[in-house]
Design an enzyme around this catalytic site. Structure first.
Site, PDB file in Angstrom:
ATOM      1  N   MET A 101       0.780  -1.221   0.000  1.00  0.00           N
ATOM      2  CA  MET A 101       0.000   0.000   0.000  1.00  0.00           C
ATOM      3  C   MET A 101       0.817   1.278   0.000  1.00  0.00           C
ATOM      4  O   MET A 101       0.268   2.322   0.332  1.00  0.00           O
ATOM      5  CB  MET A 101      -0.904   0.055   1.234  1.00  0.00           C
ATOM      6  N   PRO A 102       2.076   1.214  -0.349  1.00  0.00           N
ATOM      7  CA  PRO A 102       2.810   2.471  -0.203  1.00  0.00           C
ATOM      8  C   PRO A 102       2.137   3.622  -0.948  1.00  0.00           C
ATOM      9  O   PRO A 102       1.754   3.493  -2.111  1.00  0.00           O
ATOM     10  CB  PRO A 102       4.187   2.156  -0.808  1.00  0.00           C
ATOM     11  N   ILE A 103       1.947   4.724  -0.222  1.00  0.00           N
ATOM     12  CA  ILE A 103       1.468   5.960  -0.829  1.00  0.00           C
ATOM     13  C   ILE A 103       2.585   6.982  -0.692  1.00  0.00           C
ATOM     14  O   ILE A 103       3.025   7.297   0.409  1.00  0.00           O
ATOM     15  CB  ILE A 103       0.192   6.483  -0.137  1.00  0.00           C
TER      16      ILE A 103
END
Lengths: 66, 66, 66, 66, 66, 66
Positions: C1-3
């Site tokens: 989920m890296p944002i």
């Protein structure tokens, strides 16, 4: 791509966060016309000593939990 | 002044963060034409119980680490 | 989920943003061990009159573009 | 509705945060012409291992506390 | 490294932002014991139609400017 | 003090934002046990050229509006 971010004081349970994530995702999908998979909800727990209103830290006031 | 902010699930080591900071700073300097000193990278570790996709908390699903 | 979120002064072209998104996504996938599809990059253009260092707005100083 | 958010390295005391919240709220009220009740200040403690300048984590450098 | 971020409704002049940046930087330097050069202030203008309290957009209410 | 922040691509009407603010505020009040007055919802419109998934800007892909 809606990304929803919710800052709250600590104390909510995982069950409350799960329920919030579910209901808010439904609202975003239905009202903003997107898909569930494209909708993310992120919670941030803000300690009361890190939050102030009117220049007074929440940890310093005997206010009810909100 | 580029400020880069990276939200990820916990579990990355300090070495991985150091490598990410180095490579991303290089990319920003080279592509956006700025200086290393003006480029900041900030990491935020988001617990899986604080993150949902499609209305389901990541802590509730047996999904692979991403 | 890296944002990944990148705040920069305006002036970068869509091509520069595209290149940054590509290179940073590669770095995150390779170093943090995630998937491209789970990696998001968001740009925010911050006008120079909305940004200060040492108490001076960037719009007020004849500094080079960084 | 001003919402002020302050990211700093850990180590400030609650007294320092309280003083910052008070002084910054006063400044916002007086300069931006709003009310104390409408002014919020939120602190975020960023560990040095989560913050880099020029591609180097702050935790890796023997720099003075700033 | 303090990064201060201020979200306000539009309408403040560049002079007001400059004065806020100066006073807040002074406060952070003096109270949090950092340097002016390490202190950044970023403003974000939030249109009233993008902000709600109690479920009502600010653009929909005849409330005084705060 | 819940602060809810919603990043979406542009294109939603004020009516959709108003409806989202109302429904999400209700959900937060009921599930997280707070008050409407303490609940804020802020929208941020993110242009498609400022948003990428898998390293590709949304403005570059003929994908459906989500």
């Amino acid at each position: 791509m809606p990304i929803v971010r919710i800052e709250m004081w600590p104390g909510r349970t995982v069950e409350q966060k799960q329920e919030l994530a579910r209901v808010i995702t439904d609202a975003v999908v239905n009202i903003a016309k997107t898909t569930p998979e494209a909708t993310f909800v992120i919670f941030e727990d803000v300690p009361k000593e890190n939050w102030s209103q009117a220049g007074v830290l929440a940890s310093a006031t005997p206010q009810p939990q909100t």
